[in-house]
Design a protein around this motif. Structure first.
Motif, short mmCIF file in Angstrom:
data_model
loop_
_atom_site.label_atom_id
_atom_site.label_comp_id
_atom_site.label_asym_id
_atom_site.label_seq_id
_atom_site.Cartn_x
_atom_site.Cartn_y
_atom_site.Cartn_z
N VAL A 197 0.84 -1.21 0.00
CA VAL A 197 0.00 0.00 0.00
C VAL A 197 0.87 1.25 0.00
O VAL A 197 0.56 2.25 -0.66
CB VAL A 197 -0.97 -0.01 1.19
CG1 VAL A 197 -1.76 1.29 1.27
CG2 VAL A 197 -1.94 -1.19 1.08
N ASN A 198 1.98 1.21 0.73
CA ASN A 198 2.92 2.35 0.72
C ASN A 198 3.46 2.60 -0.68
O ASN A 198 3.59 3.75 -1.13
CB ASN A 198 4.07 2.10 1.69
CG ASN A 198 3.76 2.55 3.10
OD1 ASN A 198 3.12 3.58 3.29
ND2 ASN A 198 4.21 1.79 4.08
N LYS A 199 3.79 1.53 -1.37
CA LYS A 199 4.29 1.64 -2.75
C LYS A 199 3.22 2.19 -3.67
O LYS A 199 3.48 3.06 -4.52
CB LYS A 199 4.76 0.27 -3.24
CG LYS A 199 5.42 0.30 -4.60
CD LYS A 199 5.93 -1.08 -4.99
CE LYS A 199 6.59 -1.05 -6.37
NZ LYS A 199 7.08 -2.41 -6.77
N LYS A 200 2.01 1.71 -3.47
CA LYS A 200 0.87 2.18 -4.27
C LYS A 200 0.64 3.67 -4.02
O LYS A 200 0.37 4.43 -4.96
CB LYS A 200 -0.38 1.38 -3.89
CG LYS A 200 -1.61 1.71 -4.71
CD LYS A 200 -2.78 0.82 -4.26
CE LYS A 200 -4.05 1.15 -5.03
NZ LYS A 200 -5.20 0.33 -4.54
N LEU A 201 0.77 4.09 -2.77
CA LEU A 201 0.56 5.50 -2.42
C LEU A 201 1.62 6.39 -3.06
O LEU A 201 1.31 7.48 -3.57
CB LEU A 201 0.60 5.66 -0.89
CG LEU A 201 0.38 7.07 -0.34
CD1 LEU A 201 -1.00 7.59 -0.71
CD2 LEU A 201 0.56 7.08 1.18
N SER A 202 2.86 5.94 -3.04
CA SER A 202 3.95 6.74 -3.60
C SER A 202 3.84 6.89 -5.12
O SER A 202 4.32 7.87 -5.69
CB SER A 202 5.31 6.12 -3.23
OG SER A 202 5.45 4.85 -3.82
N ASN A 203 3.18 5.92 -5.75
CA ASN A 203 3.02 5.97 -7.21
C ASN A 203 1.75 6.68 -7.66
O ASN A 203 1.61 7.01 -8.84
CB ASN A 203 3.02 4.55 -7.79
CG ASN A 203 4.37 3.87 -7.65
OD1 ASN A 203 5.40 4.53 -7.61
ND2 ASN A 203 4.38 2.54 -7.57
N GLU A 204 0.83 6.92 -6.72
CA GLU A 204 -0.46 7.54 -7.07
C GLU A 204 -0.31 9.05 -7.25
O GLU A 204 0.35 9.72 -6.46
CB GLU A 204 -1.49 7.23 -5.98
CG GLU A 204 -2.87 7.76 -6.26
CD GLU A 204 -3.45 7.27 -7.57
OE1 GLU A 204 -3.80 8.15 -8.41
OE2 GLU A 204 -3.54 6.05 -7.78
N LYS A 205 -0.93 9.58 -8.30
CA LYS A 205 -0.83 11.01 -8.60
C LYS A 205 -2.09 11.79 -8.22
O LYS A 205 -2.02 12.96 -7.86
CB LYS A 205 -0.56 11.21 -10.09
CG LYS A 205 0.69 10.49 -10.61
CD LYS A 205 1.96 10.95 -9.92
CE LYS A 205 3.18 10.20 -10.45
NZ LYS A 205 4.42 10.55 -9.71
N GLN A 206 -3.23 11.14 -8.30
CA GLN A 206 -4.48 11.84 -8.06
C GLN A 206 -4.78 11.95 -6.56
O GLN A 206 -4.69 10.97 -5.82
CB GLN A 206 -5.64 11.11 -8.75
CG GLN A 206 -5.54 11.11 -10.28
CD GLN A 206 -6.78 10.55 -10.93
OE1 GLN A 206 -7.84 10.47 -10.33
NE2 GLN A 206 -6.64 10.15 -12.19
N PHE A 207 -5.14 13.17 -6.16
CA PHE A 207 -5.37 13.45 -4.73
C PHE A 207 -6.50 12.59 -4.16
O PHE A 207 -6.39 12.06 -3.06
CB PHE A 207 -5.71 14.93 -4.54
CG PHE A 207 -6.02 15.29 -3.12
CD1 PHE A 207 -5.01 15.41 -2.17
CD2 PHE A 207 -7.34 15.49 -2.72
CE1 PHE A 207 -5.31 15.72 -0.85
CE2 PHE A 207 -7.64 15.80 -1.41
CZ PHE A 207 -6.62 15.92 -0.47
N LYS A 208 -7.58 12.45 -4.91
CA LYS A 208 -8.74 11.69 -4.45
C LYS A 208 -8.35 10.23 -4.14
O LYS A 208 -8.75 9.66 -3.12
CB LYS A 208 -9.85 11.72 -5.51
CG LYS A 208 -11.11 10.99 -5.11
CD LYS A 208 -12.15 11.07 -6.21
CE LYS A 208 -13.40 10.28 -5.83
NZ LYS A 208 -14.44 10.32 -6.90
N ASN A 209 -7.56 9.67 -5.01
CA ASN A 209 -7.11 8.29 -4.80
C ASN A 209 -6.14 8.18 -3.64
O ASN A 209 -6.12 7.18 -2.90
CB ASN A 209 -6.46 7.75 -6.08
CG ASN A 209 -7.46 7.57 -7.20
OD1 ASN A 209 -8.67 7.47 -6.94
ND2 ASN A 209 -6.99 7.53 -8.44
#
Length: 229
Positions: A197-209
């Motif tokens: 999940v940390n990796k997913k968070l670091s790769n996410e660009k959209q604020f809502k996500n």
């Protein structure tokens, strides 16, 4: 390859002389009994120099009561040809021997450690193994500290205390040993999920996500806090 879990507890114990067996165990018999495939046989041959049945911890050898679930505990010494020992090899040995086993492992560079899993044997002879836990490395015989055996009323209690010396968390009040192992499994699973999940968070660009992912991460952290406190 699955890695062994490491913590900073003791692991090495002083075993009474009358528990000593000191019997060489042929690798061929062990992997034949475990119905090993070609790959597993190769691991036995390339990784292990010698397997010694070192101690038998039982009601007779320790003058304690036998327990129907764990009548005796074996201590095996494994001398390696190098530094590597695959978990699959330990699993094969554990499945071939109808008693819990504590492994004392020595590498060619004289590093030593103790490793064991929680082994449950069903009424029909089926074997269930947890992951393997490992003591700290001891560098050479001169640095090897052995501790007195824990006091136990019966063979099952002794087994649980020997294994507890390798675990990263202590037994809680009113918690059974299988419950402790289940809690450790859940901690490991959540820690793995937290990394994902940390990796997913670091790769996410959209604020809502990011908000959604952060909420999931918070839940994981809260649950881990409950399990490790």
């Amino acid at each position: 390859m699955e890695q062994l879990t490491t913590n900073s507890k003791k692991g090495f114990f002083k075993y009474p002389d009358n528990t000593r067996v000191n019997k060489n165990l042929p690798k061929t018999k062990l992997y034949e009994q475990a119905n090993a495939d070609t790959k597993l046989k190769e691991m036995f041959v390339t990784q292990i120099e010698q397997i010694i049945w070192a101690q038998k911890l039982s009601a007779q050898t320790l003058n304690i009561e036998a327990h129907k679930d764990v009548t005796e505990v074996q201590v095996f010494e494994i001398k390696l040809k190098g530094e590597q020992l695959n978990t699959e090899v330990l699993q094969a040995i554990d499945k071939a021997i109808p008693h819990p086993i504590v492994f004392e492992v020595k590498t060619t560079t004289k590093k030593q450690y103790v490793t064991a899993c929680y082994k449950a044997i069903g009424v029909n002879g089926g074997v269930s193994l947890s992951e393997y836990y490992q003591s700290d490395l001891s560098l050479g015989e001169e640095n090897l500290a052995r501790f007195e055996l824990p006091v136990a009323l019966n063979t099952k209690g002794l087994y649980e205390q020997l294994l507890a010396s390798l675990l990263p968390y202590d037994l809680r009040e009113n918690e059974s040993f299988p419950q402790l192992i289940h809690r450790l499994d859940e901690i490991k699973s959540l820690e793995k999920k937290q990394q994902q999940v940390n990796k997913k968070l670091s790769n996410e660009k959209q604020f809502k996500n990011k908000v959604t992912i952060n909420a999931e991460l918070k839940q994981i952290k809260q649950r881990l806090k409950q399990l490790t406190a």
